[in-house]
Design a protein around this motif. Structure first.
Motif, PDB file in Angstrom:
ATOM      1  N   PHE A 100      44.867  31.265  25.657  1.00  0.00           N
ATOM      2  CA  PHE A 100      44.884  31.283  24.361  1.00  0.00           C
ATOM      3  C   PHE A 100      46.099  30.608  23.830  1.00  0.00           C
ATOM      4  O   PHE A 100      47.198  30.618  24.329  1.00  0.00           O
TER       5      PHE A 100
ATOM      6  N   ILE B 287      48.564  30.729  26.645  1.00  0.00           N
ATOM      7  CA  ILE B 287      48.718  32.017  27.473  1.00  0.00           C
ATOM      8  C   ILE B 287      47.479  32.108  28.275  1.00  0.00           C
ATOM      9  O   ILE B 287      46.425  32.147  27.808  1.00  0.00           O
TER      10      ILE B 287
ATOM     11  N   ALA C 204      44.902  33.880  29.727  1.00  0.00           N
ATOM     12  CA  ALA C 204      44.620  35.217  29.698  1.00  0.00           C
ATOM     13  C   ALA C 204      43.515  35.409  31.013  1.00  0.00           C
ATOM     14  O   ALA C 204      43.487  36.643  31.537  1.00  0.00           O
TER      15      ALA C 204
ATOM     16  N   PRO D 202      47.019  46.643  34.451  1.00  0.00           N
ATOM     17  CA  PRO D 202      47.706  46.741  33.598  1.00  0.00           C
ATOM     18  C   PRO D 202      47.555  46.160  32.372  1.00  0.00           C
ATOM     19  O   PRO D 202      46.642  45.234  32.324  1.00  0.00           O
ATOM     20  N   SER D 203      48.179  46.553  31.119  1.00  0.00           N
ATOM     21  CA  SER D 203      47.732  46.159  29.868  1.00  0.00           C
ATOM     22  C   SER D 203      48.125  44.874  29.736  1.00  0.00           C
ATOM     23  O   SER D 203      49.245  44.273  30.408  1.00  0.00           O
ATOM     24  N   GLY D 204      47.085  44.019  29.317  1.00  0.00           N
ATOM     25  CA  GLY D 204      47.525  42.413  29.083  1.00  0.00           C
ATOM     26  C   GLY D 204      47.367  41.660  30.341  1.00  0.00           C
ATOM     27  O   GLY D 204      47.260  40.678  30.286  1.00  0.00           O
ATOM     28  N   SER D 205      46.417  42.231  31.313  1.00  0.00           N
ATOM     29  CA  SER D 205      46.015  41.567  32.656  1.00  0.00           C
ATOM     30  C   SER D 205      44.636  40.723  32.111  1.00  0.00           C
ATOM     31  O   SER D 205      44.439  40.106  33.182  1.00  0.00           O
ATOM     32  N   GLY D 206      44.158  40.868  31.100  1.00  0.00           N
ATOM     33  CA  GLY D 206      42.946  40.149  30.903  1.00  0.00           C
ATOM     34  C   GLY D 206      41.735  40.955  31.006  1.00  0.00           C
ATOM     35  O   GLY D 206      40.541  40.284  30.680  1.00  0.00           O
ATOM     36  N   LYS D 207      41.698  42.167  30.999  1.00  0.00           N
ATOM     37  CA  LYS D 207      40.440  42.966  31.494  1.00  0.00           C
ATOM     38  C   LYS D 207      39.601  42.654  30.105  1.00  0.00           C
ATOM     39  O   LYS D 207      38.308  42.478  30.231  1.00  0.00           O
ATOM     40  N   THR D 208      40.214  42.809  29.026  1.00  0.00           N
ATOM     41  CA  THR D 208      39.420  42.818  27.645  1.00  0.00           C
ATOM     42  C   THR D 208      38.629  41.316  27.490  1.00  0.00           C
ATOM     43  O   THR D 208      37.342  41.164  27.116  1.00  0.00           O
ATOM     44  N   THR D 209      39.510  40.144  27.728  1.00  0.00           N
ATOM     45  CA  THR D 209      39.134  39.004  27.737  1.00  0.00           C
ATOM     46  C   THR D 209      37.938  38.790  28.770  1.00  0.00           C
ATOM     47  O   THR D 209      36.903  37.928  28.349  1.00  0.00           O
TER      48      THR D 209
END
Ligand SMILES: Nc1ncnc2c1ncn2[C@@H]1O[C@H](COP(=O)(O)OP(=O)(O)O)[C@@H](O)[C@H]1O
Ligand SMILES: [Mg+2]
Lengths: 296, 229
Positions: A48, A54, A56, A75-82
């Motif tokens: 991104f 970044i 992701a 952890p949060s921000g590790s790219g799961k959603t992406t």
């Protein structure tokens, strides 16, 4: 609620139905050759922004076979959603490949190079992938039934009576038959999330993606949503489940994938993942959750 | 004075109906333009975006009275002078006063409707579009089924205000001889020399009309929000 509502078997039939112009690899010769995975990611990357860029996702590879449930934790921000959003191309990935039923998502090959695919062809694939969001994202201007009919009627062009039948079966599966005429605003978070699952199921998907679907819920409402997903797992639905519910991941998922900083750090059978953490980092991550039955 | 009001009430009433009809038709045009322009502005097309921006800037800047003169007095006679038959035939309907008024007010108000509808659409959370697309909907199908219907609720109150502004603006149509409320007042004033009375009565009509409209807008607004809760 023990009656089996046949979303999964229906989607298996759909896989062999002639709606895909490409040859379905599992047509006719089931058993003689291993079936092609429902989902394959090969070296997928996504960056991104530019200042600073970044990453992701970096070089993410993952295989999900038919009927498997894979939990994705990290952890949060590790790219799961992406990761989930690259699968149905809500986020266009920029390297590697995503294949759903052997079909490339979002791009097509032209003279050995990948060029962006057309919107209708992307939608062809999205139709078969159900997605459930952290914040439900129901359509507030439509009733529960309206929410469930939207896709089947206007995307799949299923006849209305059949679409209503599907909607009722889906509502039964999530245990909300009595809310058919309610508006989303009249429902609790847990009920809204179950409607959102039902909405995805009405498309008779071959793959379901769950993105922290209980994170926005009050603790007492988490159970009813997890129970629905558990039931889908029992029916053999193919699923990728991003979650922070470790006990649920251990009990329901066949495999657990651990992500960190855009990479898949571990991909193990669920039991192993919790009993024998692969790295100290995972061990530390897990220690923040009280998982019943886990040593330590 | 009461006698005066009693005598001319029916005449004014007719003018009121004309004013409402002109307003309704103008708003129909205005909202149609506004919706198309808003969608164009929000679309990826750079050409569509600049056309819409130019339209909004131009028609928000031009006074409605000037626009009315251009449309009614200007365009048809210009086409005749040019001697281009098809163009003259195309613009001939503008010799009709009511039609000219509707087009002038509609195109003018359309600039405001564009902004109202654009910001209403933009106010719908992006997640709604994603949810629709995750069901396999195309951008335009999602707009039609999911985004625009939701934004209608947001756009309704400001469009109601716009309706009221256009209604008051229809009094300008008297200058090209549309026999709406204001024109009636002019005729009565000329016939009776009771200027104050004649124009005040028209004023009262407008005020009552606007109050009623505001009530209706509020009522419908309430119903709209009720449907979702
Ligand atoms: N649309 C976006 N624009 C810019 N950065 C993004 C966007 N989406 C995600 N990111 C960044 O990508 C990284 C991974 O995010 P995400 O996939 O949401 O992680 P997770 O779901 O594991 O919390 C984060 O650093 C996040 O800030
Ligand atoms: Mg996330």
């Amino acid at each position: 609620m023990d009656r089996t509502v046949g979303f999964v078997s229906a989607s298996r039939e759909a896989a062999g139905a002639p709606r895909d112009p490409l040859p379905a690899p599992d047509r006719g010769d089931r058993g003689s050759r291993p079936e092609r995975p429902v989902l394959e990611l090969n070296g997928v990357g996504k960056t991104f922004g530019r200042h600073p860029p970044i990453a992701a996702l970096s070089d993410v590879s993952l295989i999900v076979n038919r009927g498997e449930s894979v939990a994705v934790v990290g952890p949060s921000g590790s790219g799961k959603t992406t990761l989930l959003r690259c699968i149905n191309f809500l986020v266009p990935y920029d390297s590697g490949r995503v294949l759903v039923n052997g079909r490339l998502v979002g791009y097509r090959e032209r003279q050995g190079r990948l060029v962006p695919d057309t919107e209708p062809r992307v939608n062809e694939i999205r139709k078969r992938i159900g997605m459930v969001f952290q914040r439900f994202n129901l359509f507030p201007h439509r009733t529960v039934l309206g929410n469930l009919l939207e896709g089947p009627l206007y995307v799949l062009k299923v006849p209305r009576t059949q679409a209503v039948q599907r909607a009722k079966a889906a509502l039964e599966l999530v245990g909300l038959t009595d809310k058919i005429d309610a508006y989303p605003g009249q429902l609790s978070g847990g009920q809204q999330q179950r409607v959102a699952i039902a909405r995805a199921l009405c498309m008779e998907p071959e793959l379901m993606l769950f993105d922290e679907v209980t994170s926005a819920l009050d603790p007492e409402l988490v159970g009813e949503v997890l129970a629905v997903i558990r039931r889908l797992a029992q029916q053999g639905m193919t699923m990728v489940i991003v979650t922070h519910e470790m006990a649920f991941a251990r009990d329901v998922a066949d495999r657990v994938v651990f992500m960190e900083a855009g990479r898949i750090v571990a991909d193990q059978p669920a039991v192993d993942f919790f009993m024998k953490p692969a790295t100290p980092r995972i061990e530390a991550f897990l220690s923040r959750f009280a998982v019943p039955g886990r040593p330590g | 004075m009461l006698q005066f009001a009693r005598d001319y009430l029916p005449l004014y009433f007719q003018g009121t109906l004309v004013a409402i009809a002109v307003t309704a038709l103008s708003m129909l045009l205005s909202v149609a333009i506004g919706l198309a322009a808003a969608l164009g502005r929000l679309s990826g097309s750079r050409a569509a975006r600049s056309i819409v921006s130019a339209y909004v800037a131009f028609f928000r800047g031009i006074p409605p009275l000037v626009l009315l003169y251009v449309v009614y007095f200007g365009l048809p006679s210009w086409a005749e002078q040019m001697g281009i038959r098809p163009l003259a035939a195309f613009l001939a309907p503008l010799n009709n006063r009511v039609l000219s008024a509707v087009i002038a007010f509609g195109v003018n108000s359309g600039a405001y409707s564009t902004e109202i509808i654009r910001s209403a659409i933009a106010s719908i959370p992006h997640e709604q579009m994603e949810a629709a697309q995750s069901l396999g909907m195309s951008y335009w199908l999602a707009m039609r089924r999911i985004i625009v219907p939701q934004s209608a609720r947001v756009a309704f109150p400001p469009l109601g205000n716009e309706f009221i502004a256009v209604l008051k603006g229809t009094s300008l149509a008297s200058v090209i001889g549309v026999t709406e409320l204001m024109r009636d007042a002019q005729l009565v004033a000329a016939a009776t020399f009771q200027n104050l009375m004649a124009y005040s009565l028209a004023g009262v009509y407008y005020v009552v009309l606007v109050i009623m409209l505001q009530g209706a807008v509020g009522w419908i607004e309430g119903r709209l929000s009720l449907a979702h809760k």
